[in-house]
Write a protein that holds these residues in place. Structure first.
Motif, PDB file in Angstrom:
ATOM      1  N   SER A 286       0.834  -1.201   0.000  1.00  0.00           N
ATOM      2  CA  SER A 286       0.000   0.000   0.000  1.00  0.00           C
ATOM      3  C   SER A 286       0.868   1.250   0.000  1.00  0.00           C
ATOM      4  O   SER A 286       2.013   1.223   0.477  1.00  0.00           O
ATOM      5  CB  SER A 286      -0.897   0.023   1.245  1.00  0.00           C
TER       6      SER A 286
ATOM      7  N   ASN B 222      -4.169   0.456  -2.318  1.00  0.00           N
ATOM      8  CA  ASN B 222      -4.042  -0.840  -1.649  1.00  0.00           C
ATOM      9  C   ASN B 222      -3.904  -1.952  -2.672  1.00  0.00           C
ATOM     10  O   ASN B 222      -4.296  -1.797  -3.837  1.00  0.00           O
ATOM     11  CB  ASN B 222      -5.273  -1.095  -0.773  1.00  0.00           C
TER      12      ASN B 222
ATOM     13  N   HIS C 168      -5.269   6.808  -1.470  1.00  0.00           N
ATOM     14  CA  HIS C 168      -4.883   5.606  -0.729  1.00  0.00           C
ATOM     15  C   HIS C 168      -4.895   4.436  -1.705  1.00  0.00           C
ATOM     16  O   HIS C 168      -5.947   4.113  -2.269  1.00  0.00           O
ATOM     17  CB  HIS C 168      -5.886   5.328   0.408  1.00  0.00           C
TER      18      HIS C 168
END
Length: 121
Positions: free
Chosen positions: A16, A80, A78
């Motif tokens: 991540s 991931n 973000h």
């Protein structure tokens, strides 16, 4: 007036990262903010966007999310479960008073300088 993208780096597949888009000279809450990426040899493409109303348009099927950092004039990407095919230069961009998101790059008013993300073992 500028946008500064940061947070890129080298990450292993499945890992991540969080990218930041910091604005100076403008109030980022007045802008829709989109993240784009460009893989070498390919056209720059839209990844995800958040409108001034908080609606989100996602092109990577749930692996990435976007959020505004209240009071910091910053938008985060973000990322991931990163894959090697996510390797690219990532750019943030802003559209003034856009209540809806799109990926029409010529409609964005401000662009950051890009940050490299490399996904490799």
């Amino acid at each position: 007036v500028q946008l500064q993208a940061s947070g890129g780096g080298l990450v292993q597949p499945g890992g991540s990262l969080r990218l930041s888009c910091l604005a100076s000279g403008v109030t980022l809450d007045d802008y829709a903010v989109g993240w784009f990426r460009q893989i070498p040899g390919k056209r720059r493409e839209g990844v995800i966007c958040i409108s001034t109303q908080g609606s989100i348009r996602d092109s990577v099927k749930g692996r990435f999310t976007i959020s505004r950092a209240n009071g910091k004039n910053t938008v985060y990407l973000h990322m991931n479960n990163l894959r090697p095919e996510d390797t690219a230069v990532y750019y943030c961009a802003a559209r003034f008073r856009a209540v809806h998101c799109n990926s029409y790059q010529n409609e964005y008013d401000l662009w950051g300088q890009g940050t490299q993300v490399t996904v490799s073992s």
